[in-house]
Write a protein that holds these residues in place. Sequence first.
Motif, PDB file in Angstrom:
ATOM      1  N   GLU A 148      54.163  -4.946 -13.423  1.00 26.18           N
ATOM      2  CA  GLU A 148      54.978  -4.181 -14.383  1.00 26.18           C
ATOM      3  C   GLU A 148      54.832  -5.000 -15.734  1.00 26.18           C
ATOM      4  O   GLU A 148      55.243  -6.127 -15.732  1.00 26.18           O
ATOM      5  CB  GLU A 148      56.392  -3.751 -13.946  1.00 26.18           C
ATOM      6  N   LYS A 149      54.839  -4.201 -16.819  1.00 25.01           N
ATOM      7  CA  LYS A 149      54.985  -4.960 -18.077  1.00 25.01           C
ATOM      8  C   LYS A 149      56.466  -4.950 -18.424  1.00 25.01           C
ATOM      9  O   LYS A 149      56.964  -3.589 -18.262  1.00 25.01           O
ATOM     10  CB  LYS A 149      54.092  -4.551 -19.104  1.00 25.01           C
ATOM     11  N   ASN A 150      56.985  -5.709 -19.163  1.00 22.34           N
ATOM     12  CA  ASN A 150      58.439  -5.757 -19.939  1.00 22.34           C
ATOM     13  C   ASN A 150      57.880  -5.129 -21.470  1.00 22.34           C
ATOM     14  O   ASN A 150      57.078  -4.729 -21.592  1.00 22.34           O
ATOM     15  CB  ASN A 150      59.029  -6.805 -19.910  1.00 22.34           C
ATOM     16  N   ALA A 151      59.210  -4.829 -22.219  1.00 28.65           N
ATOM     17  CA  ALA A 151      58.998  -4.208 -23.483  1.00 28.65           C
ATOM     18  C   ALA A 151      57.828  -5.336 -24.407  1.00 28.65           C
ATOM     19  O   ALA A 151      57.266  -4.721 -25.381  1.00 28.65           O
ATOM     20  CB  ALA A 151      60.271  -4.138 -24.119  1.00 28.65           C
ATOM     21  N   GLU A 152      57.961  -6.356 -24.010  1.00 30.85           N
ATOM     22  CA  GLU A 152      57.090  -7.331 -24.988  1.00 30.85           C
ATOM     23  C   GLU A 152      55.643  -7.625 -24.479  1.00 30.85           C
ATOM     24  O   GLU A 152      54.888  -8.153 -24.970  1.00 30.85           O
ATOM     25  CB  GLU A 152      57.656  -8.794 -25.113  1.00 30.85           C
ATOM     26  N   GLY A 153      55.376  -6.708 -23.514  1.00 33.40           N
ATOM     27  CA  GLY A 153      53.951  -6.781 -22.789  1.00 33.40           C
ATOM     28  C   GLY A 153      53.630  -7.779 -21.870  1.00 33.40           C
ATOM     29  O   GLY A 153      52.661  -8.144 -21.476  1.00 33.40           O
ATOM     30  N   ARG A 154      54.727  -8.486 -21.307  1.00 36.28           N
ATOM     31  CA  ARG A 154      54.600  -9.919 -20.458  1.00 36.28           C
ATOM     32  C   ARG A 154      54.724  -9.126 -18.883  1.00 36.28           C
ATOM     33  O   ARG A 154      55.462  -8.470 -18.709  1.00 36.28           O
ATOM     34  CB  ARG A 154      55.718 -10.481 -20.588  1.00 36.28           C
ATOM     35  N   TRP A 155      53.635  -9.444 -17.998  1.00 34.33           N
ATOM     36  CA  TRP A 155      53.526  -8.980 -16.916  1.00 34.33           C
ATOM     37  C   TRP A 155      54.591  -9.545 -15.715  1.00 34.33           C
ATOM     38  O   TRP A 155      54.641 -11.035 -15.858  1.00 34.33           O
ATOM     39  CB  TRP A 155      52.425  -9.317 -16.223  1.00 34.33           C
ATOM     40  N   TYR A 156      55.192  -9.002 -14.759  1.00 35.97           N
ATOM     41  CA  TYR A 156      56.117  -9.412 -13.715  1.00 35.97           C
ATOM     42  C   TYR A 156      55.447  -8.764 -12.641  1.00 35.97           C
ATOM     43  O   TYR A 156      54.686  -7.689 -12.489  1.00 35.97           O
ATOM     44  CB  TYR A 156      57.447  -8.997 -13.863  1.00 35.97           C
ATOM     45  N   TYR A 157      55.165  -9.831 -11.447  1.00 36.69           N
ATOM     46  CA  TYR A 157      54.725  -9.486 -10.370  1.00 36.69           C
ATOM     47  C   TYR A 157      55.437  -9.833  -8.961  1.00 36.69           C
ATOM     48  O   TYR A 157      56.015 -10.397  -8.952  1.00 36.69           O
ATOM     49  CB  TYR A 157      53.377 -10.347 -10.080  1.00 36.69           C
ATOM     50  N   THR A 158      55.414  -8.550  -7.982  1.00 37.37           N
ATOM     51  CA  THR A 158      55.806  -9.065  -6.725  1.00 37.37           C
ATOM     52  C   THR A 158      54.921  -8.563  -5.774  1.00 37.37           C
ATOM     53  O   THR A 158      54.591  -7.614  -5.559  1.00 37.37           O
ATOM     54  CB  THR A 158      57.361  -7.985  -6.585  1.00 37.37           C
ATOM     55  N   ASN A 159      54.608  -9.590  -5.014  1.00 35.85           N
ATOM     56  CA  ASN A 159      53.723  -9.333  -3.731  1.00 35.85           C
ATOM     57  C   ASN A 159      54.380  -9.822  -2.441  1.00 35.85           C
ATOM     58  O   ASN A 159      54.930 -10.800  -2.188  1.00 35.85           O
ATOM     59  CB  ASN A 159      52.419 -10.432  -4.025  1.00 35.85           C
ATOM     60  N   ILE A 160      54.494  -8.439  -1.760  1.00 30.85           N
ATOM     61  CA  ILE A 160      55.002  -8.613  -0.621  1.00 30.85           C
ATOM     62  C   ILE A 160      54.255  -8.657   0.675  1.00 30.85           C
ATOM     63  O   ILE A 160      53.012  -7.795   0.750  1.00 30.85           O
ATOM     64  CB  ILE A 160      56.278  -7.622  -0.356  1.00 30.85           C
ATOM     65  N   PHE A 161      54.210  -9.633   1.778  1.00 33.00           N
ATOM     66  CA  PHE A 161      53.477  -9.562   3.036  1.00 33.00           C
ATOM     67  C   PHE A 161      54.422  -9.407   4.308  1.00 33.00           C
ATOM     68  O   PHE A 161      55.709  -9.680   4.167  1.00 33.00           O
ATOM     69  CB  PHE A 161      52.865 -10.909   2.979  1.00 33.00           C
ATOM     70  N   ILE A 162      53.974  -8.373   4.962  1.00 30.28           N
ATOM     71  CA  ILE A 162      54.501  -8.081   6.236  1.00 30.28           C
ATOM     72  C   ILE A 162      53.577  -8.429   7.570  1.00 30.28           C
ATOM     73  O   ILE A 162      52.435  -8.376   7.364  1.00 30.28           O
ATOM     74  CB  ILE A 162      55.315  -6.802   6.499  1.00 30.28           C
ATOM     75  N   LYS A 163      54.402  -8.691   8.835  1.00 29.64           N
ATOM     76  CA  LYS A 163      53.540  -8.712   9.913  1.00 29.64           C
ATOM     77  C   LYS A 163      54.265  -7.842  10.889  1.00 29.64           C
ATOM     78  O   LYS A 163      55.534  -7.693  10.946  1.00 29.64           O
ATOM     79  CB  LYS A 163      53.754 -10.106  10.418  1.00 29.64           C
ATOM     80  N   LYS A 164      53.247  -6.709  11.443  1.00 35.00           N
ATOM     81  CA  LYS A 164      53.955  -5.727  12.124  1.00 35.00           C
ATOM     82  C   LYS A 164      53.972  -6.157  13.668  1.00 35.00           C
ATOM     83  O   LYS A 164      52.959  -7.140  14.118  1.00 35.00           O
ATOM     84  CB  LYS A 164      53.114  -4.440  11.846  1.00 35.00           C
TER      85      LYS A 164
END
Length: 164
Positions: A148-164
């Motif tokens: 997602e980008k903030n108001a200034e156009g800077r990207w933020y990332y969350t990458n989640i990994f799971i083991k089932k």
Amino acid sequence: MKLLTKLPLLVLLAVFTFSCSTDSIDDKAEAMELSLVTPQVKTIEVEILELINNHRLSLGLNPLAEMNIVKSVAYSHTDYMVDNDEVSHHNFYTRSEYLKSNADAKRVSENVAFGYSSAESVVRAWIKSEAHKQNLEGDFTNFDVSAEKNAEGRWYYTNIFIKK
């Protein structure tokens, strides 16, 4: 002189605190309620997932399957980081417990980042960081990402990994 001997330890602590999170980190403080919305998939997110799976395949590892509930949980955190204009693992315990209860995850880990303008640059940065790389190459079955980008156009990332 004591400061110089403790400085590497402080730097190492900072790297592990802000680079990635796993189940072993117990941050029960400030439990939050998850905002489970699954936003429309962005091209940059598809590219990140493809780059991670290509990296895994190049090492002979299994590709990871996308999972909507993981995407929703990742989005809730990315939205939180954008709102607070801060990259963090705040409330990781809540996300991990939610995925264990609702996605049958046995283990959960996450990478976060901000400021990278392309899928290639954020994945390359994660590969160059030993802690992030361990998550990318870890024993997981599913994953997803939110960008997602903030108001200034800077990207933020969350990458989640799971083991089932």
